[in-house]
Design an enzyme around this catalytic site. Structure first.
Site, PDB file in Angstrom:
ATOM      1  N   ARG A 231       7.741  -8.575  15.461  1.00  0.00           N
ATOM      2  CA  ARG A 231       8.113  -7.216  15.046  1.00  0.00           C
ATOM      3  C   ARG A 231       7.131  -6.227  15.657  1.00  0.00           C
ATOM      4  O   ARG A 231       5.919  -6.439  15.635  1.00  0.00           O
ATOM      5  CB  ARG A 231       8.092  -7.102  13.518  1.00  0.00           C
ATOM      6  CG  ARG A 231       8.325  -5.680  12.979  1.00  0.00           C
ATOM      7  CD  ARG A 231       8.266  -5.653  11.451  1.00  0.00           C
ATOM      8  NE  ARG A 231       8.198  -4.307  10.941  1.00  0.00           N
ATOM      9  CZ  ARG A 231       9.252  -3.552  10.636  1.00  0.00           C
ATOM     10  NH1 ARG A 231      10.469  -4.050  10.796  1.00  0.00           N
ATOM     11  NH2 ARG A 231       9.109  -2.318  10.172  1.00  0.00           N
TER      12      ARG A 231
ATOM     13  N   HIS B  85       0.840  -1.194   0.000  1.00  0.00           N
ATOM     14  CA  HIS B  85       0.000   0.000   0.000  1.00  0.00           C
ATOM     15  C   HIS B  85       0.877   1.247   0.000  1.00  0.00           C
ATOM     16  O   HIS B  85       2.072   1.173   0.253  1.00  0.00           O
ATOM     17  CB  HIS B  85      -0.907   0.028   1.239  1.00  0.00           C
ATOM     18  CG  HIS B  85      -0.146   0.142   2.524  1.00  0.00           C
ATOM     19  ND1 HIS B  85       0.575  -0.912   3.072  1.00  0.00           N
ATOM     20  CD2 HIS B  85       0.043   1.196   3.379  1.00  0.00           C
ATOM     21  CE1 HIS B  85       1.153  -0.520   4.190  1.00  0.00           C
ATOM     22  NE2 HIS B  85       0.852   0.751   4.406  1.00  0.00           N
TER      23      HIS B  85
ATOM     24  N   ASP C  72       0.781   5.235   1.821  1.00  0.00           N
ATOM     25  CA  ASP C  72       0.105   5.940   2.917  1.00  0.00           C
ATOM     26  C   ASP C  72      -0.613   7.158   2.331  1.00  0.00           C
ATOM     27  O   ASP C  72      -0.009   7.944   1.600  1.00  0.00           O
ATOM     28  CB  ASP C  72       1.116   6.378   3.974  1.00  0.00           C
ATOM     29  CG  ASP C  72       1.758   5.192   4.681  1.00  0.00           C
ATOM     30  OD1 ASP C  72       1.131   4.120   4.719  1.00  0.00           O
ATOM     31  OD2 ASP C  72       2.885   5.341   5.192  1.00  0.00           O
TER      32      ASP C  72
ATOM     33  N   HIS D  98       4.761   0.120  -0.031  1.00  0.00           N
ATOM     34  CA  HIS D  98       5.520  -0.698   0.911  1.00  0.00           C
ATOM     35  C   HIS D  98       4.628  -1.772   1.520  1.00  0.00           C
ATOM     36  O   HIS D  98       3.401  -1.744   1.371  1.00  0.00           O
ATOM     37  CB  HIS D  98       6.149   0.160   2.010  1.00  0.00           C
ATOM     38  CG  HIS D  98       5.174   1.060   2.718  1.00  0.00           C
ATOM     39  ND1 HIS D  98       4.654   2.208   2.149  1.00  0.00           N
ATOM     40  CD2 HIS D  98       4.623   0.994   3.955  1.00  0.00           C
ATOM     41  CE1 HIS D  98       3.839   2.805   2.995  1.00  0.00           C
ATOM     42  NE2 HIS D  98       3.802   2.086   4.100  1.00  0.00           N
TER      43      HIS D  98
END
Length: 339
Positions: free
Chosen positions: A278, A211, A213, A268
């Site tokens: 993570r 996607h 941002d 990304h």
């Protein structure tokens, strides 16, 4: 928490095309705001790949670590406790594999918090009420620091673009009291099923799908677990080496529009890991809902045309959030002649 009970669900919902996450992209530009060449490096990075690493940012590691520890305390609570702050509205706890109302899926759980005083989310209030006060204080302290860094970066960008006394044209949107910025904390649990290579069929497990941002600028910090990847101009995916002491700054859709396409809103995604969890924290700098977004006249030369039509952030946000993550949402800004 994401819970998968069978291999077919793993393959069907979360797997991406084969790539090698161990191949790191080591050419991420580094920007030190105290360096005289900062604005030049920053602008070049935003034009070429849409991302850079901010080093020597001045934010105490202790502040970052405090919030990280508070977030981990929350995420390691029982699912029943976390569910009390859900389902999201859309703020609150996304504690299942659904990333959005559009059906996008991912191996992740996350908190989404608004910084807009006009948006009072009952789920956010409930989240803070059911957790120690230290959690809320850490969140507010970190958001304040991120807002400051975001504005400093945007003003350097404005200077680097030759805007002169109008170099604060981007940062003033973030500084505005009604700025519709938001803050998200992601936790990508270790996925034991990844240890069975036959379950993957040569593919990778998606934590958060590809996607861009939609806001102006995003400032990300993660622990030292890898997973972040960006799509390079040639269409290949490259893994970004983690660095828990620095921030990764990426261009959002609105900044691409306002620079008339000079800056690139970078696509990304995040891949999951079989052994390590993570944790990432992202500040999304956005304008007020009624802010009109269009290319800045000073950034449209006489030899070129404006590529995008004017939309308010509210209009774009409402339309963009109805699309799938991987959709090229910025086309909503295109003039009819460009579609």
């Amino acid at each position: 928490m994401v819970v998968l009970s069978n291999q077919s669900a793993l393959n069907e919902l979360f797997l991406a095309k084969t790539c090698n996450p161990s191949t790191m992209f080591t050419e991420v530009p580094e920007v030190d705001l105290s360096h005289p060449d900062a604005k030049t490096i920053m602008v070049k990075a935003c034009q070429e790949i849409g991302l850079f690493k901010l080093v020597n940012h001045g934010l105490p590691l202790e502040m970052i670590t405090r919030l990280e520890n508070e977030a981990l305390k929350f995420f390691t609570q029982s699912q029943s406790v976390k569910d009390k702050a859900g389902p999201p509205d859309p703020f609150g706890v996304w504690a299942a594999r659904e990333l959005a109302r559009t059906g996008d899926m991912g191996w992740v759980e996350y908190l989404l918090l608004s910084t807009n005083p006009d948006i009072v989310s009952p789920k956010t209030v409930q989240l803070f009420n059911q957790n120690p006060q230290s959690f809320r204080l850490c969140v507010e302290e970190y958001i304040g620091a991120m807002k400051k860094i975001c504005c400093e970066v945007l003003e350097e960008m404005g200077d680097g673009l030759g805007l002169g006394r109008r170099k604060n044209v981007f940062s003033r949107m973030i500084r505005e009291e009604r700025s519709d910025s938001c803050f998200r904390v992601n936790r990508y649990p270790a996925c034991g099923e990844l240890k069975d290579e036959s379950a993957l069929s040569g593919r990778n497990l998606i934590g958060f799908g590809e996607h861009t941002d939609p806001q102006i600028l995003s400032v990300l910090r993660s622990n030292n677990t890898s997973g972040l990847q960006i799509c390079l101009p040639d269409g290949t995916w490259a893994s970004i080496p983690p660095d828990h002491s620095s921030f990764f700054v990426n261009v959002g859709d609105l900044l691409q529009v306002m620079t008339n396409g000079r800056f690139k809103s970078v696509k990304h995604r995040v891949l999951a890991d079989s052994r390590l969890s993570r944790l990432s924290m992202i500040y999304f700098g956005g304008p007020s809902l009624e802010e009109k977004i269009a290319p800045l006249p000073s950034l449209v030369s006489k030899e070129e045309e404006s590529l995008y039509r004017e939309l308010t952030w509210r209009e774009y946000k409402n339309a963009a959030y109805k699309t799938r993550l991987s959709d090229d949402r910025i086309t909503l800004f295109y003039k009819s002649s460009n579609t």
